[in-house]
Design an enzyme around this catalytic site. Sequence first.
Site, short mmCIF file in Angstrom:
data_model
loop_
_atom_site.label_atom_id
_atom_site.label_comp_id
_atom_site.label_asym_id
_atom_site.label_seq_id
_atom_site.Cartn_x
_atom_site.Cartn_y
_atom_site.Cartn_z
CD GLU A 1 -2.30 2.49 -3.47
OE1 GLU A 1 -3.41 3.00 -3.67
OE2 GLU A 1 -1.76 2.43 -2.35
CG ASP B 1 -1.82 1.16 1.33
OD1 ASP B 1 -2.71 1.27 0.48
OD2 ASP B 1 -1.64 1.99 2.26
#
Length: 523
Positions: free
Chosen positions: A264, A219
């Site tokens: 990401e 993330d």
Amino acid sequence: MKPLALFTALALGAGSLSGARAAEARPPAIDAPSSGVYYEIFVRAWYDTNGDGIGDLNGVTAKLDYLKSLGISGIWLMPINNSPSYHGYDITDYYGINPQYGTTADLQHLVEEAHKRGIAVTMDMVINHSSNEHPWFVAAQKANDPHRNWYTWATKRPNLDAMSATDTPIWHAGDDGWYIGVFGGHMPDFNYDNPAVRAEMIKVGQFWLGKGVDGFRLDAAKHIYVDFKSDEHSLEAVRKNAQWWTEYRDALAKVNPKVTLVGEVSATSPKELAPYLKPLGSIFDFPLAEQLIVSAKTENATRLAALLKATYDAYKLAGDVQGGADAPFIDSTFLSNHDQERVMSRLAGNPGHMRMAAAMLLTLPGRPYIYYGEELGMEGRKPDPNLREPMRWTREAGPGESRWKPSSVNQGQVVSVQAEEDDPNSLLHAYRTLISWRTHNSALRDGRLEAVATGNPHLFAYWRDDGKQRLLVVHNLSGKSAMWKPKSDLLPKEAIVLLTTQTQASLKDGHLNLPAYSTVVLR
């Protein structure tokens, strides 16, 4: 035979820039032919096995056969660690499982059962920041605590008007000073200049690999050092990000040499993605996702070829600069995820446009990711909770259905697994068919891409070639049928229609007939 091509680009399929090394980049325990397609699951919304209305890890296990029937090769579980929030992106215990979802033993059971079916399991790894309720941050509120330097503090009043790279205020008031939180005060950022933080985050990753997990979705991968708005184009910040993720990947590879990582890295251009390719091994292709949806919606493929060329050129250059283009880089492709409005909503519910977006995604190079319910045509618009609504299993809500929130769209019974399984013309069956194409045709899974000029903005064509198989893929994005006559040196006389989404498609006397919203694969 020399095909008419706009460009030749090396594929990044389940494959990589080096076809011979592609298998090294895939998760272990997959012996049967694999589609290379991954599936994103919000556990809370998936399937409930204990009757509390909240999806759980045992619910994921219970629906593995559904994923297997769809042709899925791997799953990405959104955060499952302890967290005070419904979404889980503010973690309070990196070594624990959210008790609403189950236990570590439940996760291990899920991994074992998934591996039996040739399905890899990746976890969301949220290590850019913790929760402000994490014991580390609670301790860090005291100036003399050892955890103080695990976060970034200003003891003198900073510029409280300063903005983060996510266009939100970056400084937040604590008990003793102000701290950095790119995603808000409830998510304080770790200080990665502190060796203790780096060591702990590596330890966390190695811990879960030791439990059998195959890898991680990382993330906010670019925000380790890209904190302030002014950092967005900082080469030094990007360099430090890359250095950390290289250290992280190398450390995890000591536990599992074939660890699957995907970062990401939100970006608007391939050049922004490229520096993260070698450190992470794979990155989500945000620019391509946006263009696939725009092209499907406008029924115009004009910009796709140029974007793919720019993407692969940037990736190849990054490989050359970073020490060799033969590294097994993987382009992780997708249409939408948990932070974005669902594809069907963006396409205004148009089933033809949805099918073409899916067809392009699943026949292009890369490791495609499908967001749960996308294969059903589930809709969802902001705010975020509406993008993460319960998976639709049966026509009428019954046992096992998540009840964590009511539907905001009320699409009715037809948008459910039960209804679409019974309809041979459903979107679910279309996804299943397209994924099976990748499973049984190595060129669609691992092949290089070579775009072909069609002279028609509604048609998108390209070769896929892995050295064992060479296929020509042609999409008609239009709601009207189209006829295309490839140049004489493009197709051999013995070419045939190998695969098609619509039986009316045909190749006769060198003319390819493409029905509206159709995809044809020629051999």
